[in-house]
Design a protein around this motif. Structure first.
Motif, mmCIF file in Angstrom:
data_model
loop_
_atom_site.group_PDB
_atom_site.id
_atom_site.type_symbol
_atom_site.label_atom_id
_atom_site.label_comp_id
_atom_site.label_asym_id
_atom_site.label_seq_id
_atom_site.Cartn_x
_atom_site.Cartn_y
_atom_site.Cartn_z
ATOM 1 N N UNK A 14 47.155 39.871 47.711
ATOM 2 C CA UNK A 14 46.296 40.270 46.600
ATOM 3 C C UNK A 14 44.869 39.856 46.941
ATOM 4 N N UNK A 15 44.104 40.780 47.454
ATOM 5 C CA UNK A 15 42.787 40.489 48.000
ATOM 6 C C UNK A 15 41.753 40.318 46.894
ATOM 7 N N UNK A 16 40.905 39.298 47.040
ATOM 8 C CA UNK A 16 39.829 39.038 46.091
ATOM 9 C C UNK A 16 38.684 40.015 46.314
ATOM 10 N N UNK A 17 38.177 40.578 45.230
ATOM 11 C CA UNK A 17 37.032 41.486 45.261
ATOM 12 C C UNK A 17 35.912 40.908 44.407
ATOM 13 N N UNK A 18 34.684 41.224 44.779
ATOM 14 C CA UNK A 18 33.541 40.934 43.914
ATOM 15 C C UNK A 18 33.440 42.119 42.966
ATOM 16 N N UNK A 26 26.849 39.138 36.047
ATOM 17 C CA UNK A 26 27.560 40.406 36.047
ATOM 18 C C UNK A 26 28.656 40.460 37.113
ATOM 19 N N UNK A 27 28.850 39.384 37.832
ATOM 20 C CA UNK A 27 29.799 39.378 38.942
ATOM 21 C C UNK A 27 30.942 38.406 38.699
ATOM 22 N N UNK A 28 32.146 38.899 38.901
ATOM 23 C CA UNK A 28 33.356 38.085 38.788
ATOM 24 C C UNK A 28 34.242 38.382 39.989
ATOM 25 N N UNK A 29 35.275 37.590 40.136
ATOM 26 C CA UNK A 29 36.261 37.840 41.187
ATOM 27 C C UNK A 29 37.487 38.466 40.534
ATOM 28 N N UNK A 30 37.917 39.589 41.095
ATOM 29 C CA UNK A 30 39.118 40.252 40.591
ATOM 30 C C UNK A 30 39.985 40.665 41.773
#
Length: 199
Positions: free
Chosen positions: A64-68, A86-90
């Motif tokens: 499950x790769x982390x994305x910005x 405005x940026x989170x990790x999903x």
């Protein structure tokens, strides 16, 4: 400022963005790379390596790769592309085109980001527990998600957080975590007995 991204880093990014032929978020300028790296590092730490939306574990590499993830999407809100708030990790699923992608999450766009109003439950502006909660399923696992407000319900529906797929993923992770903790405790007990230590 939400994150410890230095003002100098932001100023350097802004300078690059003002250059002709800038590529914005996809720029290979060192200051942009450093900014993105810092967002990833701090985001994973702040979120305990969990997706901000589905709460499943993420990593920079792996299953499950982390994305910005831009809460307000880069299009049409390009002015907030480099706004740390405005940026989170999903995870790649929640940030993917089948779920969030370019989903418009803003109901009122103000000049200042923090003065805008969002359709989605904003993880930095809102108290998420007022809008969304996890409830136990029949087996007693806290994997079912429930909206407590209109915005909570909108977020769950728009992000497919109550889908069968996501519920199964949360159940699998919960069971795996529980079993791993039990195994680790048993291994520790065996090790203590082998060393003849009781403390």
């Amino acid at each position: 400022m939400r994150r410890g991204v230095a003002d100098a880093d932001l100023a350097a990014v802004e300078a690059v963005l003002n250059e002709p032929d800038t590529k914005g978020w996809s720029s290979q300028a060192n200051c942009v790379k450093n900014f993105k790296s810092e967002i990833m590092t701090q985001g994973l730490q702040m979120q305990s390596s969990r997706c901000v939306w589905c709460t499943l574990e993420v990593a920079e590499e792996g299953h499950r790769t982390a994305h910005r993830d831009h809460i307000a999407p880069k299009n049409p809100y390009s002015q907030w592309t480099f706004t740390p708030m405005n940026l989170v990790i999903s995870c790649e699923y929640c940030n993917g085109f089948k779920v969030k992608g370019e989903l418009d999450t803003v109901s009122v766009c103000a000049e200042q980001y923090a003065n805008s109003e969002f359709l989605i439950v904003h993880p930095y502006i809102d108290d998420t527990s007022i809008h969304i909660q996890f409830v136990d399923n029949e087996a007693g696992y806290p994997i079912l998600i429930e909206g407590l407000t209109d915005r909570g319900i909108w977020t769950i529906d728009a992000m497919s957080l109550a889908s069968t797929h996501m519920t199964k993923q949360r159940a699998q992770e919960f069971i795996f975590s529980r079993e791993t903790e039990a195994l680790a405790a048993a291994d520790l007990d065996i090790l203590k007995r082998a060393l003849d230590r009781q403390d």
